[in-house]
Design a protein around this motif. Sequence first.
Motif, PDB file in Angstrom:
ATOM      1  N   THR A  86       0.826  -1.204   0.000  1.00 54.09           N
ATOM      2  CA  THR A  86       0.000   0.000   0.000  1.00 54.09           C
ATOM      3  C   THR A  86       0.862   1.256   0.000  1.00 54.09           C
ATOM      4  O   THR A  86       2.083   1.207   0.244  1.00 54.09           O
ATOM      5  CB  THR A  86      -0.918   0.012   1.234  1.00 54.09           C
ATOM      6  OG1 THR A  86      -0.102  -0.013   2.424  1.00 54.09           O
ATOM      7  CG2 THR A  86      -1.836  -1.196   1.240  1.00 54.09           C
ATOM      8  N   SER A 105      -7.008   5.157   5.357  1.00 53.22           N
ATOM      9  CA  SER A 105      -7.481   4.620   4.082  1.00 53.22           C
ATOM     10  C   SER A 105      -6.835   3.281   3.742  1.00 53.22           C
ATOM     11  O   SER A 105      -7.519   2.343   3.314  1.00 53.22           O
ATOM     12  CB  SER A 105      -7.223   5.634   2.968  1.00 53.22           C
ATOM     13  OG  SER A 105      -5.834   5.923   2.865  1.00 53.22           O
ATOM     14  N   CYS A 106      -5.536   3.159   3.965  1.00 50.48           N
ATOM     15  CA  CYS A 106      -4.841   1.928   3.579  1.00 50.48           C
ATOM     16  C   CYS A 106      -5.222   0.763   4.486  1.00 50.48           C
ATOM     17  O   CYS A 106      -5.464  -0.353   4.003  1.00 50.48           O
ATOM     18  CB  CYS A 106      -3.333   2.157   3.619  1.00 50.48           C
ATOM     19  SG  CYS A 106      -2.738   3.344   2.377  1.00 50.48           S
ATOM     20  N   GLN A 109      -8.685  -0.341   3.630  1.00 48.41           N
ATOM     21  CA  GLN A 109      -8.725  -1.065   2.353  1.00 48.41           C
ATOM     22  C   GLN A 109      -8.277  -2.512   2.526  1.00 48.41           C
ATOM     23  O   GLN A 109      -8.902  -3.440   1.990  1.00 48.41           O
ATOM     24  CB  GLN A 109      -7.832  -0.346   1.331  1.00 48.41           C
ATOM     25  CG  GLN A 109      -7.796  -1.009  -0.034  1.00 48.41           C
ATOM     26  CD  GLN A 109      -6.872  -0.283  -0.990  1.00 48.41           C
ATOM     27  OE1 GLN A 109      -6.273   0.740  -0.653  1.00 48.41           O
ATOM     28  NE2 GLN A 109      -6.730  -0.814  -2.191  1.00 48.41           N
ATOM     29  N   LYS A 113     -10.616  -6.163   2.478  1.00 51.06           N
ATOM     30  CA  LYS A 113     -10.303  -7.294   1.605  1.00 51.06           C
ATOM     31  C   LYS A 113     -10.254  -8.606   2.394  1.00 51.06           C
ATOM     32  O   LYS A 113     -10.793  -9.624   1.942  1.00 51.06           O
ATOM     33  CB  LYS A 113      -8.959  -7.050   0.909  1.00 51.06           C
ATOM     34  CG  LYS A 113      -8.522  -8.214   0.030  1.00 51.06           C
ATOM     35  CD  LYS A 113      -7.176  -7.919  -0.626  1.00 51.06           C
ATOM     36  CE  LYS A 113      -6.719  -9.113  -1.480  1.00 51.06           C
ATOM     37  NZ  LYS A 113      -5.399  -8.866  -2.103  1.00 51.06           N
TER      38      LYS A 113
END
Length: 276
Positions: A86, A105-106, A109, A113
């Motif tokens: 990332t 955000s990372c 994310q 997943k």
Amino acid sequence: MMDTFGLTQHVGVPTHVSGNTLDLVITRDIDKLRILNIHDSEFVSDHCYVHGLIQLPSVPLDVNKLSFRRISPIDWVAFESDLAATDLITIPANELATLSSRYDSCLRQVLDKHAPRKSENLIVRPTIPWFNNELRQLKSDRRRLEKIWRRGKNATSRLNFTEARDRFRHKYIASHYNKMVADCDGDGRKLYRVVKSMFNKKQDTPFSSHANDPQLADNILQHFTSKVHTGLSQLSSTYSFDLHISRPEYSLTDFSMVTEEYVLKMLRDCSSASCV
């Protein structure tokens, strides 16, 4: 009178040997109880029993939406690999605001997943006052002995299960409500509140059925006006009153102001039956 207070009488058959209906089943319209198949029985004396089926409305329960992630099944090797790819790792941030934004955000994310967010509806059930740790253990023992009995289906396992079930059902649940009733100690109002809490009844005012508030006010006014007129007519036909009353020798001329604290104390000291 029944319509005024929103009451319904369900027994329409004679319950006395003389043909009169002396045994009644009366419900309030606001309780939304369904009384089905009301009928009489054989006369065991000069009265007979009244049989019927009562359908109680279910109490609606609150539902909360719960969001969660399943963390335990995550493949942490793949998680670290995806996290290393990332921007949080590959493009180092020089400013605190940018670094904080990338952390949020990372990580979000990668989590979406490997552990996507799920949601379930959680039913909020009312707290049961008698369900304590000891009762929870009894319930666990009852379930364990029930499983043993269902596997073996022998008399010994069944006896152990029924004894555990009776301990759970009677020793604590019944004793709790018996204690609640005994604590009333002759207090009728407290006993009435306890019984209402057992049936989970809400504090509804038994007003008659009405379309709007002005109509309800008119119904109440007509009811009490008719009661006053009826009482006056009965009194005037039975008693005679001397309306020529002489004026008192003394009159009230001097008054003193009262404080708000005094009025508040007077209202608090009034009994619940007072109209003040």
